[in-house]
Design an enzyme around this catalytic site. Structure first.
Site, PDB file in Angstrom:
ATOM      1  N   GLU A  23     -18.236 132.150 117.866  1.00 54.70           N
ATOM      2  CA  GLU A  23     -17.554 130.960 117.376  1.00 54.70           C
ATOM      3  C   GLU A  23     -17.691 130.970 115.864  1.00 54.70           C
ATOM      4  OE1 GLU A  23     -15.636 128.693 118.835  1.00 54.70           O
ATOM      5  OE2 GLU A  23     -15.837 130.177 120.415  1.00 54.70           O
TER       6      GLU A  23
ATOM      7  N   HIS B 236     -24.032 130.240 127.604  1.00 56.42           N
ATOM      8  CA  HIS B 236     -23.336 129.331 126.695  1.00 56.42           C
ATOM      9  C   HIS B 236     -24.348 128.824 125.656  1.00 56.42           C
ATOM     10  CE1 HIS B 236     -21.829 125.092 125.780  1.00 56.42           C
ATOM     11  NE2 HIS B 236     -20.857 125.861 125.349  1.00 56.42           N
ATOM     12  N   ASN B 237     -23.925 128.744 124.390  1.00 59.53           N
ATOM     13  CA  ASN B 237     -24.833 128.272 123.329  1.00 59.53           C
ATOM     14  C   ASN B 237     -26.217 128.909 123.465  1.00 59.53           C
ATOM     15  OD1 ASN B 237     -22.783 126.661 122.389  1.00 59.53           O
ATOM     16  ND2 ASN B 237     -23.639 124.733 123.121  1.00 59.53           N
TER      17      ASN B 237
ATOM     18  N   HIS C  79     -25.629 124.472 116.447  1.00 61.56           N
ATOM     19  CA  HIS C  79     -24.570 123.724 117.130  1.00 61.56           C
ATOM     20  C   HIS C  79     -23.956 122.766 116.114  1.00 61.56           C
ATOM     21  CE1 HIS C  79     -23.073 121.409 120.829  1.00 61.56           C
ATOM     22  NE2 HIS C  79     -22.596 122.631 120.904  1.00 61.56           N
TER      23      HIS C  79
ATOM     24  N   ASP D 170     -22.694 130.570 117.467  1.00 65.38           N
ATOM     25  CA  ASP D 170     -21.893 129.643 116.644  1.00 65.38           C
ATOM     26  C   ASP D 170     -22.266 129.850 115.179  1.00 65.38           C
ATOM     27  OD1 ASP D 170     -20.693 128.501 118.762  1.00 65.38           O
ATOM     28  OD2 ASP D 170     -21.411 126.467 118.438  1.00 65.38           O
TER      29      ASP D 170
ATOM     30  N   GLU E  62     -23.521 133.870 123.346  1.00 64.26           N
ATOM     31  CA  GLU E  62     -22.654 133.146 122.415  1.00 64.26           C
ATOM     32  C   GLU E  62     -23.383 132.858 121.112  1.00 64.26           C
ATOM     33  OE1 GLU E  62     -19.744 129.219 122.307  1.00 64.26           O
ATOM     34  OE2 GLU E  62     -21.534 129.189 123.569  1.00 64.26           O
TER      35      GLU E  62
END
Length: 757
Positions: free
Chosen positions: A384, A305-306, A350, A337, A335
């Protein structure tokens, strides 16, 4: 004892490192300071100091260094690329979560000396046997305690050293052994004599007891004695026991005389028990052993995650190093973003926080370079997307041009599929997970209307929405969560094949309307709610579709939820913050330590079938239910590391065994604690568990330092799948909080699994 010293002779690079070099240590574009680096005579320690700070210096061990990267292979070195050429730059990559060391030498030749020298030292260490590693470890302690560097230690100095090594022992006994080891009769021990003293000190009474129980004459294990031990205690396959006994003598017995007699001495027996073959983890299952030809949704997939974050989710740095570290740990779903950046280049960070920013194209380049170094099986890039249509087109361009054939751009046979391909069929491919215009069928048949190609939600997750879902009610957050739909570029949409992100309505709706390639993402709290309301439906849903579960937006410290309850539902993509050590990452490392560490673990058969129902709350209702009794005798521990920096303190260790699995299997039990002995504590305490869903269970062994006044200190742990356990007398080689080895620390246990009637 100085195992590595032979490396120096005739090696100009190591000779140059021992003389030492002034290099620039780089922390940022503005922080560049000169430091004097040199390799210590032990060939194991790098010493460095600033010219300005007088006596202040630092050291690190070569064993802490995992790899050396040449040139501008870090963000820090890239930021000064215009100032220093790549042939003068290199990066030392440390194990675990420790930050890397970026260095610039004064010349390309000096840089090469350090690059080649460090690689040689790392290679030598990797090729060392356990016995050599132990000698090296003892030697390191000896040098640490030899304050005046004369290569000798009297009894008082040895007593201080024993305290440093976590040994609290009877002074009379220690002195008797000291005198026996002092072969030169000088009243002090030289380094080889100290190794002898240490080995007498560490004689294993617990292993000797087992040895003598099976030895016919108390002196050796004959071939038939060893066969009996392997058959009765280790529960090895009866058909191969004779061949195995011969192989163990050949491989582990140090005495040629014993080998000639086809027998095993106590030394050989201990070496075997300490070896990978004698460890708690069945060696066959550490290799790739599972069927990799099942549909992709039938596997648990190691997921991050992230991935770009190195620390917390509010102010921490973003770095491509996060991707390198995750991929090198076998992670198969990362992941990213994406947000609009300056100069038309999308950036990764983020959103709505103070985390630093990196370029999307650098992330894609890193992915292309490191995706398949550890595992050949497919990598899922979970995107994302918060970018404008223009920058989405740039993203699609980078994905296509940088990844080339590695990016999966169409179904494997270019036909409309009815189910997922397998990890085997997708080897070497990167799959993009994200929003897609229309269905897979539309894009393959070419029936899409041009007008329809730029509508729909772009982002799968929304930080504001997920915080709102976790009961933090705020009008401004809700307003941001309901922002107007952005547009999606056809070029980016076309990069999505088997992982189309969709909004989840209900299990019933998915069963009736969803396509197999549609994937939904849930926050941990939403997933828990679904698990409580319809556990069996959740398992069934995951037998045909992929699901991703990610940490709550409230976890701003990058903490993790327990992944086990999500695996209990058959959820494949359980995304964790890889940068955060602790129980949750221990479980993740434990599950994926099997099957060659390839990042894919086949789900139990009863979680893959559409014609069966499995409810994790009621495991006893499934076909073929057979509960098991699991009995562990915790016998002893060896050479536990100190956790308190005070020289006078010694560990008061106890062992906790935890079972992680379906709710009925969740359990933990502890041994008593032993006062003042982290060196060779002995328990002989027995712990018993009942396991109802063994295929889903993980076992975690934890050693802590008991403290009645405050929280117990963590000493070490080891986690593995219950199904991979070898029975009998086994050693458990402990790992640090970071998941790295803390050799030679271990536990000695006896394990037995039996069927409950």
């Amino acid at each position: 004892m100085d195992v590595l010293l032979t490396s120096i002779q005739g090696d100009d690079n190591l000779q140059s490192m021992i003389v030492g070099t002034v290099m620039r240590k780089i922390k940022s574009r503005t922080w560049k300071k000169q430091r004097y680096f040199r390799l210590q005579e032990d060939c194991m320690t790098i010493w460095y100091k600033s010219k300005k700070t007088g006596n202040t210096h630092s050291t690190f061990s070569v064993s802490d260094v995992e790899a050396v990267r040449e040139g501008h292979q870090s963000e820090v070195l890239l930021s000064i690329a215009d100032e220093f050429p790549p042939d003068r730059c290199f990066t030392l990559v440390f194990r675990g979560r420790r930050g890397n060391l970026d260095l610039v030498a004064d010349s390309a030749d000096e840089a090469q000396s350090w690059i080649k020298g460090m690689r040689k030292l790392i290679e030598n260490l990797e090729n060392m046997g356990d016995s050599e590693k132990l000698d090296q470890w003892i030697g390191d302690w000896f040098k640490k305690a030899d304050k005046n560097n004369d290569g000798r230690m009297n009894f008082q100095e040895v007593r201080v050293l024993l305290k440093m090594m976590n040994v609290e022992m009877n002074e009379h006994h220690a002195h008797r052994l000291f005198m026996m080891a002092d072969k030169s009769q000088t009243g002090s021990l030289e380094d080889d004599e100290f190794v002898l003293f240490y080995k007498m000190l560490t004689q294993r009474e617990d292993v000797l007891r087992v040895f003598q129980e099976y030895s016919g004459d108390g002196q050796k294990l004959s071939l038939s004695d060893l066969e009996e031990f392997l058959r009765e205690e280790q529960l090895e396959d009866v058909d191969v026991v004779q061949q195995l006994a011969m192989e163990l003598i050949e491989r582990y017995e140090p005495s040629d005389t014993a080998k000639t007699l086809k027998a095993m001495s106590i030394d050989g027996f201990l070496i075997y028990l300490m070896s990978p073959v004698g460890s708690v983890f069945r060696p066959r299952q550490q290799n790739l052993y599972q069927d990799m030809n099942q549909p992709l949704c039938h596997y648990f997939i190691s997921s991050s995650h992230n991935t770009y974050l190195m620390e917390d989710q509010l102010r921490g740095p973003s770095s491509v190093e996060g991707y390198i570290r995750a991929l090198k740990r076998g992670c198969r779903c990362v992941e990213v973003d994406c947000w609009d950046g300056t100069n038309g280049e999308p950036i990764v960070y983020h959103g709505h926080t103070f985390t630093s920013k990196i370029l999307f194209k650098d992330v894609v380049s890193t992915l292309g370079k490191y995706a398949f170094k550890v595992s050949e099986y497919p990598v899922i890039l979970s995107m994302e997307n918060h970018c404008s249509v223009e920058q989405q087109r740039v993203m699609a361009h980078h994905l296509n041009t940088i990844l080339g054939d590695k990016l999966l751009k169409s179904t494997l046979d270019r036909k409309i599929p009815i189910s997922f391909p397998s990890p085997e069929e997708l080897k070497g491919k990167i799959l993009l997970k994200g929003k897609k215009i229309g269905g897979l069928e539309d894009s393959l048949s070419g029936l899409m209307e041009p007008e329809d190609t730029l509508t729909g939600e772009v982002s799968d997750e929304d930080e504001a929405a997920e915080i709102d879902e976790d009961n933090l009610h705020s009008n401004s957050l809700r307003r941001r969560a309901k922002k107007s739909k952005q547009r999606l570029s056809k070029e980016l949409s076309d990069c999505v094949v088997y992982c189309k992100s969709v909004h989840f309505s209900s299990f019933k709706h998915s069963r009736m309307h969803s396509k197999f390639y549609e994937i939904s993402s849930f926050t941990e709290s939403k997933a828990r709610k679904l698990l409580r309301e319809a556990g069996a439906e959740f398992v069934l849903h995951n037998a045909r579709q992929l699901t991703r579960v990610y940490p709550s937006g409230l976890r701003t410290d990058s903490s993790n939820f327990n992944p086990q309850e999500m695996w209990n539902t058959g959820t494949q993509i359980v995304a964790l913050n890889f940068q955060t050590a602790g129980l949750e990452m221990d479980l993740n490392d434990g599950l994926f330590s099997q099957n060659g560490g390839c990042g894919y673990v086949l789900k139990p058969e009863y979680m893959r079938r559409l014609d069966k129902r499995f409810d994790p709350e009621v495991p006893q209702n499934r076909d073929g239910y057979q509960p098991l009794s699991f009995c562990i005798q915790v016998i002893s521990a060896q050479q536990l590391p100190k956790v308190n920096i005070k020289e006078s303190s010694v560990v008061d260790p106890f062992v906790r065994v935890e079972i992680h699995g379906v709710p009925l299997d969740q359990a933990k039990q502890e041994t008593r604690y032993i006062d003042n002995n982290g060196f060779n504590p002995v328990w002989y305490d027995t712990l018993r568990f009942t396991i109802h869903a063994p295929e889903l269970a993980l076992v975690r062994f934890v050693v802590e330092d008991y403290d009645k006044a405050s929280r117990n200190d963590f000493v070490g742990q080891y986690t593995l799948p219950f199904s991979c356990i070898q029975q009998g007398y086994r050693h458990i080689h402990l790992l640090s909080r970071d998941g790295t080895s803390i050799h030679p620390a271990s536990l000695f246990v006896h394990l037995r699994v039996t069927k409950l009637v």
